[in-house]
Design an enzyme around this catalytic site. Structure first.
Site, mmCIF file in Angstrom:
data_model
loop_
_atom_site.group_PDB
_atom_site.id
_atom_site.type_symbol
_atom_site.label_atom_id
_atom_site.label_comp_id
_atom_site.label_asym_id
_atom_site.label_seq_id
_atom_site.Cartn_x
_atom_site.Cartn_y
_atom_site.Cartn_z
ATOM 1 N N ARG A 135 -4.542 10.875 4.618
ATOM 2 C CA ARG A 135 -3.159 11.751 4.866
ATOM 3 C C ARG A 135 -2.348 11.293 3.685
ATOM 4 N NH1 ARG A 135 0.089 14.290 8.310
ATOM 5 N NH2 ARG A 135 1.699 13.480 6.815
ATOM 6 N N CYS B 109 -3.836 12.561 12.837
ATOM 7 C CA CYS B 109 -4.704 11.662 13.020
ATOM 8 C C CYS B 109 -4.390 10.877 14.564
ATOM 9 C CB CYS B 109 -4.213 10.772 11.826
ATOM 10 S SG CYS B 109 -2.986 9.840 11.918
ATOM 11 N N ASP C 222 5.070 0.672 11.934
ATOM 12 C CA ASP C 222 3.834 -0.050 11.448
ATOM 13 C C ASP C 222 3.599 -1.582 11.954
ATOM 14 O OD1 ASP C 222 3.191 2.385 10.133
ATOM 15 O OD2 ASP C 222 3.621 1.842 8.236
ATOM 16 N N LEU D 6 8.069 19.347 6.703
ATOM 17 C CA LEU D 6 9.359 19.006 6.205
ATOM 18 C C LEU D 6 9.196 18.810 4.527
ATOM 19 C CD1 LEU D 6 10.557 16.159 8.698
ATOM 20 C CD2 LEU D 6 11.696 18.407 8.248
ATOM 21 N N ARG E 49 1.307 14.573 12.979
ATOM 22 C CA ARG E 49 1.519 14.281 11.478
ATOM 23 C C ARG E 49 2.043 15.731 10.690
ATOM 24 N NH1 ARG E 49 -0.650 8.723 9.328
ATOM 25 N NH2 ARG E 49 1.217 8.793 8.290
ATOM 26 N N PRO E 50 2.675 16.471 11.266
ATOM 27 C CA PRO E 50 2.804 17.699 10.494
ATOM 28 C C PRO E 50 3.428 17.359 8.909
ATOM 29 C CG PRO E 50 4.543 17.472 11.996
ATOM 30 C CD PRO E 50 3.522 16.332 12.154
ATOM 31 N N ILE E 51 3.589 18.365 8.196
ATOM 32 C CA ILE E 51 4.180 18.326 6.895
ATOM 33 C C ILE E 51 5.169 19.249 6.595
ATOM 34 C CG2 ILE E 51 1.986 17.244 5.757
ATOM 35 C CD1 ILE E 51 1.400 19.982 4.545
ATOM 36 N N ARG F 234 -8.566 -0.372 4.713
ATOM 37 C CA ARG F 234 -7.692 0.509 4.237
ATOM 38 C C ARG F 234 -6.438 0.181 3.895
ATOM 39 N NH1 ARG F 234 -6.170 4.997 7.993
ATOM 40 N NH2 ARG F 234 -4.641 5.152 6.140
ATOM 41 N N ILE G 157 8.565 6.783 16.611
ATOM 42 C CA ILE G 157 8.138 7.734 15.442
ATOM 43 C C ILE G 157 6.951 8.666 15.533
ATOM 44 C CG2 ILE G 157 7.779 7.529 12.943
ATOM 45 C CD1 ILE G 157 10.513 6.512 13.728
ATOM 46 N N LYS H 164 1.047 -1.253 0.089
ATOM 47 C CA LYS H 164 -0.057 0.046 0.131
ATOM 48 C C LYS H 164 0.951 1.440 -0.060
ATOM 49 C CE LYS H 164 -1.533 1.649 4.274
ATOM 50 N NZ LYS H 164 -1.401 2.896 4.430
ATOM 51 N N ASN H 165 1.627 1.175 1.105
ATOM 52 C CA ASN H 165 2.773 2.594 0.983
ATOM 53 C C ASN H 165 3.675 2.881 -0.052
ATOM 54 O OD1 ASN H 165 1.365 2.999 3.345
ATOM 55 N ND2 ASN H 165 2.825 2.351 4.808
HETATM 56 N N1 EPU Z 1 7.188 14.335 10.697
HETATM 57 C C1 EPU Z 1 7.254 15.627 10.766
HETATM 58 N N2 EPU Z 1 7.150 16.721 9.697
HETATM 59 C C2 EPU Z 1 6.928 16.281 8.485
HETATM 60 C C3 EPU Z 1 6.673 14.922 8.387
HETATM 61 C C4 EPU Z 1 6.812 14.167 9.150
HETATM 62 O O1 EPU Z 1 7.719 16.156 11.823
HETATM 63 O O2 EPU Z 1 6.752 17.241 7.590
HETATM 64 C C5 EPU Z 1 7.241 13.504 11.536
HETATM 65 C C6 EPU Z 1 5.706 12.680 11.822
HETATM 66 O O3 EPU Z 1 5.136 13.493 12.512
HETATM 67 C C7 EPU Z 1 6.499 11.479 12.467
HETATM 68 C C8 EPU Z 1 7.820 11.151 11.752
HETATM 69 O O4 EPU Z 1 8.247 12.454 10.924
HETATM 70 O O5 EPU Z 1 6.874 11.553 13.790
HETATM 71 C C9 EPU Z 1 7.730 10.195 10.416
HETATM 72 O O6 EPU Z 1 6.527 10.204 9.701
HETATM 73 P P1 EPU Z 1 6.562 10.107 8.121
HETATM 74 O O7 EPU Z 1 6.678 11.364 7.467
HETATM 75 O O8 EPU Z 1 7.830 9.136 7.822
HETATM 76 O O9 EPU Z 1 5.311 9.304 7.994
HETATM 77 P P2 EPU Z 1 4.360 9.493 6.566
HETATM 78 O O10 EPU Z 1 5.429 9.304 5.369
HETATM 79 O O11 EPU Z 1 3.393 10.348 6.732
HETATM 80 C C10 EPU Z 1 4.317 6.872 6.216
HETATM 81 C C11 EPU Z 1 3.402 5.678 6.152
HETATM 82 C C12 EPU Z 1 3.003 5.376 7.459
HETATM 83 C C13 EPU Z 1 4.166 4.854 8.437
HETATM 84 C C14 EPU Z 1 5.396 6.229 8.340
HETATM 85 C C15 EPU Z 1 6.436 5.948 8.799
HETATM 86 C C16 EPU Z 1 2.281 6.017 3.756
HETATM 87 C C17 EPU Z 1 1.038 6.396 3.014
HETATM 88 N N3 EPU Z 1 2.062 6.060 5.336
HETATM 89 O O12 EPU Z 1 3.636 7.967 6.771
HETATM 90 O O13 EPU Z 1 2.258 4.345 7.503
HETATM 91 O O14 EPU Z 1 3.782 4.850 9.660
HETATM 92 O O15 EPU Z 1 5.767 6.428 7.013
HETATM 93 O O16 EPU Z 1 7.194 4.589 8.678
HETATM 94 O O17 EPU Z 1 3.250 5.817 3.389
HETATM 95 C C18 EPU Z 1 0.381 2.893 8.049
HETATM 96 O O18 EPU Z 1 0.482 2.243 6.856
HETATM 97 O O19 EPU Z 1 -0.282 2.276 8.827
HETATM 98 C C19 EPU Z 1 0.966 4.178 7.994
HETATM 99 C C20 EPU Z 1 0.859 4.767 9.070
#
Ligand code: EPU
Length: 420
Positions: free
Chosen positions: A91, A115, A305, A124, A120-122, A397, A327, A22-23
């Site tokens: 997300r 969530c 995960d 970065l 889960r900020p963006i 999902r 994480i 999925k990811n």
């Molecule tokens: N973070 C920030 N700023 C950002 C982005 C992330 O501070 O701009 C923080 C997050 O809050 C978290 C950490 O960095 O503490 C890691 O988050 P990451 O950005 O890596 O998560 P993601 O890319 O949004 C993906 C997977 C998640 C998985 C995480 C970590 C997808 C669609 N989602 O999320 O999958 O947990 O990487 O490996 O690829 C799941 O499948 O159940 C799931 C939640």
């Protein structure tokens, strides 16, 4: 709403086919927006999240079909703004931002909220876009990223919890069509990032270093259509291995990749569940369960995960296990629900202390997020009596036909309408 009704206590035995990831699939589907030529993506799992991504791509103007695991995207003419409600619901849809910005120099996307597992900020993702020359505005719940032109740059993408997976994907995609060379430092090393880089390379992008903390992208003028097969889902594979371990079973996983599961296989070995290669498959076999300590980390560390599923297993292992979540800040919603089944778990800051070995017995429980749901299913399969896991739309999902796959392994599991 639907629920799973599970009659526990049956050891899982047989063979399970691991679906596409999925990811990996979500950003790869979004990457097809980078070209006006058709792309064919195979082994896409049929899940509510991937169907959702199909809807989002269509709402942007792409022609999309999804048939028996194959997604075709033809994004000949697209627009740079996505429907607020569509994006808000998933997300993972944030990964359309990089492709839109690269192709149209404009992306207007609703700001994804936090969530249940964390804020889960963006920030970065946005830092990366800004480093490539984009102007970022946040207004009325939307992020507006615009650029006259994108220019390659060196940027550091590490955050509070280490690298970001979708942030790396987004910046890598935006950089494919930027002028000059982009170097991403502290890039995420997850196999899903490598799979995306492979797809982008097949589209004509120039990328090196994916899978390491330094990714270098040399921008090109145009990308073309490509075909790709998505990697197997390492989190689904880990979930079935743990389910085999928790039920004293033996399961053959067809198509799972051991090289993506090193940390999981290592910890499971310590916990008494052996995972061996047999030809192209993996075989998971349960032994005497033992407690282990686990800390979730970015790849190649133990994946967040798989934390919830592992907790369900360790609740069955006599002794004390400590699970530390590094994480996401609130990814312990499954603890209280596992408690309903008789598990003895306490939360101490970012750690859960699991006093394992207490007998589990069936109860009605509530799924709170995708992986928490999987943990409850595993605990229900191991528990004595009947467990009803409510709100399994969370599970749908991210797990393709989980109930059917488990039934083939001998589990007594049924999908029912939630009892009031
Ligand atoms: N973070 C920030 N700023 C950002 C982005 C992330 O501070 O701009 C923080 C997050 O809050 C978290 C950490 O960095 O503490 C890691 O988050 P990451 O950005 O890596 O998560 P993601 O890319 O949004 C993906 C997977 C998640 C998985 C995480 C970590 C997808 C669609 N989602 O999320 O999958 O947990 O990487 O490996 O690829 C799941 O499948 O159940 C799931 C939640």
């Amino acid at each position: 709403m639907e629920s799973f009704l599970i009659k526990g206590g049956v050891p899982l035995r047989g063979t399970v086919e691991i679906s596409g990831s999925k990811n990996a699939a979500l950003p790869i589907m979004a990457a097809a927006l980078l070209t006006d030529e058709p792309c064919v993506i195979r082994r896409v799992p049929d899940l509510s999240d991937t169907r959702f991504m199909v809807q989002i791509l269509k709402s942007l103007g792409a022609e999309v079909s999804f048939n028996r695991g194959t997604v075709t995207v033809h994004a000949q003419k697209i627009r740079g703004y996505a429907d607020y409600e569509l994006v808000r619901k998933m997300r993972g849809s944030i990964c359309i931002a990089g492709p839109l910005l690269a192709r149209l120099r404009q992306a207007r996307i609703s700001l994804p909220g936090g969530c249940i597992i964390g804020a889960r900020p963006i920030n970065l993702h946005l830092k990366g876009f800004a480093a490539l020359g984009a102007n970022i505005k946040i207004e009325g719940g939307y992020v507006d990223a615009t650029a006259k032109k994108l220019t390659g740059n060196s940027l550091f993408l590490g955050g509070r919890a280490g690298p970001t997976v979708l942030g790396t994907a987004n910046v890598m995609m935006a950089a494919t069509l930027a002028g000059g060379v982009t170097v991403i430092e502290s890039a995420a090393c997850e196999p899903e990032v490598v799979d995306l880089a492979d797809f982008l390379s097949a589209m004509g992008a120039k990328i090196s270093g994916a899978g390491s903390p330094t990714i270098t992208i040399t921008g090109v003028k145009k990308l073309h259509g490509a075909e790709h097969e998505v990697i197997p889902d390492r989190i689904e594979a880990a979930t079935f291995i743990i389910a085999a371990g928790a039920t004293n079973g033996e399961v053959v996983l067809r198509g799972a990749r051991a090289d993506h599961l090193r940390a999981v296989i290592d910890k499971l070995g310590e916990a008494g569940v052996s995972v061996k290669r047999r030809g192209k498959n993996l075989v998971a076999r349960s032994g005497k369960l033992k407690p282990v300590d686990i800390t979730t980390l970015p790849y190649a560390g133990f994946p967040t995960d798989v934390q919830a599923q592992m907790m369900a297993l360790l609740a069955l292992a006599p002794g004390i296990s400590i699970i530390t979540e590094r994480i996401f800040e609130s990814r312990f919603m499954h603890v209280s629900e596992l408690g309903r089944l008789g598990a003895d778990i306490e939360i101490e800051g970012p750690s859960a202390i699991v006093k394992g070995g207490k007998p589990l017995s069936g109860a009605p429980v509530m799924a709170s997020d995708l992986r928490a749901s999987a943990a409850l299913v595993i605990a229900g399969l191991a528990a004595k009596g009947e467990t009803q896991v409510n709100r399994i739309y969370h599970l749908d999902r991210g797990y393709e036909q989980m109930d059917e796959k488990l039934r083939k392994l001998g589990a007594r599991i049924q999908r029912i309408e939630e009892k009031a």
